[in-house]
Design a protein around this motif. Structure first.
Motif, short mmCIF file in Angstrom:
data_model
loop_
_atom_site.label_atom_id
_atom_site.label_comp_id
_atom_site.label_asym_id
_atom_site.label_seq_id
_atom_site.Cartn_x
_atom_site.Cartn_y
_atom_site.Cartn_z
N UNK A 4 14.35 -37.07 -6.74
CA UNK A 4 14.54 -35.63 -6.49
C UNK A 4 13.45 -34.78 -7.12
N UNK A 5 12.91 -33.86 -6.35
CA UNK A 5 11.84 -32.99 -6.85
C UNK A 5 12.37 -31.92 -7.80
N UNK A 6 13.69 -31.78 -7.86
CA UNK A 6 14.24 -30.83 -8.82
C UNK A 6 13.90 -31.24 -10.25
N UNK A 7 13.71 -32.55 -10.47
CA UNK A 7 13.32 -33.00 -11.80
C UNK A 7 11.93 -32.48 -12.16
N UNK A 8 11.02 -32.49 -11.17
CA UNK A 8 9.67 -31.96 -11.41
C UNK A 8 9.73 -30.48 -11.76
N UNK A 9 10.50 -29.73 -10.98
CA UNK A 9 10.57 -28.30 -11.20
C UNK A 9 11.17 -27.97 -12.57
N UNK A 10 12.20 -28.71 -12.96
CA UNK A 10 12.81 -28.47 -14.27
C UNK A 10 11.84 -28.80 -15.39
N UNK A 11 11.07 -29.88 -15.23
CA UNK A 11 10.10 -30.26 -16.26
C UNK A 11 8.97 -29.25 -16.36
N UNK A 12 8.52 -28.74 -15.22
CA UNK A 12 7.44 -27.75 -15.25
C UNK A 12 7.90 -26.44 -15.89
N UNK B 177 7.28 -39.37 -18.73
CA UNK B 177 8.58 -39.08 -19.31
C UNK B 177 9.68 -38.80 -18.29
N UNK B 178 9.29 -38.58 -17.04
CA UNK B 178 10.29 -38.30 -16.01
C UNK B 178 10.29 -39.39 -14.93
N UNK B 179 9.11 -39.65 -14.34
CA UNK B 179 9.04 -40.55 -13.20
C UNK B 179 9.21 -42.01 -13.61
N UNK B 180 8.39 -42.49 -14.54
CA UNK B 180 8.45 -43.90 -14.92
C UNK B 180 9.81 -44.31 -15.49
N UNK B 181 10.44 -43.53 -16.39
CA UNK B 181 11.75 -43.95 -16.89
C UNK B 181 12.82 -44.08 -15.81
N UNK B 182 12.64 -43.38 -14.69
CA UNK B 182 13.60 -43.47 -13.59
C UNK B 182 13.17 -44.46 -12.51
#
Length: 290
Positions: free
Chosen positions: A180-188, A200-205
């Protein structure tokens, strides 16, 4: 067809296929404990797939005495480990750039990656050989840094050309695209940059697809045969696959050959069994889509 009958039929088919694929491995492992005259004595019965009463470890002792197998195993382990670690990092980084970032030429690069998936290694082997013959590599002589031309008879010539893998890039791309791209938006919103987002977001998932890529890269690196024959002449950097061919030329004992093949096969089975659950989760969940 009723669900029960369908399940029973599927289980029967899978059982038969499992026996077909497992039989050669069972025969190899069982033969590695037998004398040469006992290996082909009872091929028509189930006893060909189990060690006989006179089983021993003599074949395994012989292969370590008559070949430099420990060195070959060490070389293949180093090569496979470096290819897996470096390959997962390199291929996932490119896939992250293709799937989660926007830049000019991204679609063209993705098309090239997909096209490279159908190109066999034999097509690029000779051009790659010509390239590594001209590349420099640093070394130390008498305390001074020197540069040597050519990568032959080394471990890095069996590692670096195989870090990038088009299939693994596409595998990561398909998996990253479904996160989900919502993870990117929240991290940014929290001030995360591309590197933080990636590590810290993509690889752990992405553990299932990482396990799948690790299996693919490990098997490809462990089973290298053509390339080591082309670039390695001595035993110092020789991996196990050319080593088994060398041993086959020295020994006419089928028991010893089966023992050598068993030792070479065991690491592949161990890696697959270690990552089997993640591999199934990757394929079943999101892994390879058309």
């Amino acid at each position: 067809m009723k669900p029960f009958l369908r399940t029973a039929l599927l289980a029967a088919v899978m059982g038969v296929l499992g026996i077909v694929f497992a039989a050669p491995l069972l025969f190899m492992f069982a033969s590695s404990f037998k004398r040469d005259d006992a290996i082909f004595a009872n091929l028509a019965s189930w006893s060909a797939f189990v060690p006989d009463a006179g089983w021993s470890l003599a074949n395994y002792a012989a292969i370590f005495e008559r070949s430099n197998l420990p060195l070959f195993l060490l070389n293949s382990t180093i090569i496979a480990a470096c290819v897996v670690v470096g390959g997962v990092l390199v291929n996932s980084m490119l896939a992250f750039s293709l799937s989660r970032m926007r830049w000019r030429g991204r679609r063209a690069v993705l098309a090239v990656v997909v096209a490279l998936m159908i190109v066999p290694f034999e097509v690029i082997a000779i051009p790659l050989l010509s390239l590594v013959a001209r590349l420099p590599w640093p070394g130390i002589e008498q305390g001074a840094l020197t540069w040597h031309i050519g990568w032959f008879n080394s471990l890095h010539v069996q590692i670096i050309p195989f870090l990038a893998n088009a299939f693994c890039v596409f595998l990561f791309y398909q998996f990253f695209r479904d996160i989900p791209r919502e993870l990117d938006e929240a991290a940014r919103m929290d001030g995360a940059g591309p590197w933080t987002l990636f590590f810290r977001i993509i690889l752990p998932n992405s553990r299932p697809v990482i396990a799948t890529a690790a299996i693919v890269l490990f098997i490809a690196a462990w089973n290298q045969y053509l390339w080591p024959i082309m670039v390695v002449q001595g035993e110092a950097a020789r991996p196990v696959q050319p080593g088994i061919q060398q041993f086959f030329g020295r020994s006419n004992s089928w028991g010893q050959i089966m023992a050598y093949a068993s030792v070479v096969t065991l690491p592949v089975l161990a890696v697959f069994l270690a990552f089997q659950r993640q591999f199934v989760a990757s394929v079943a969940g999101s892994g390879i889509k058309g």
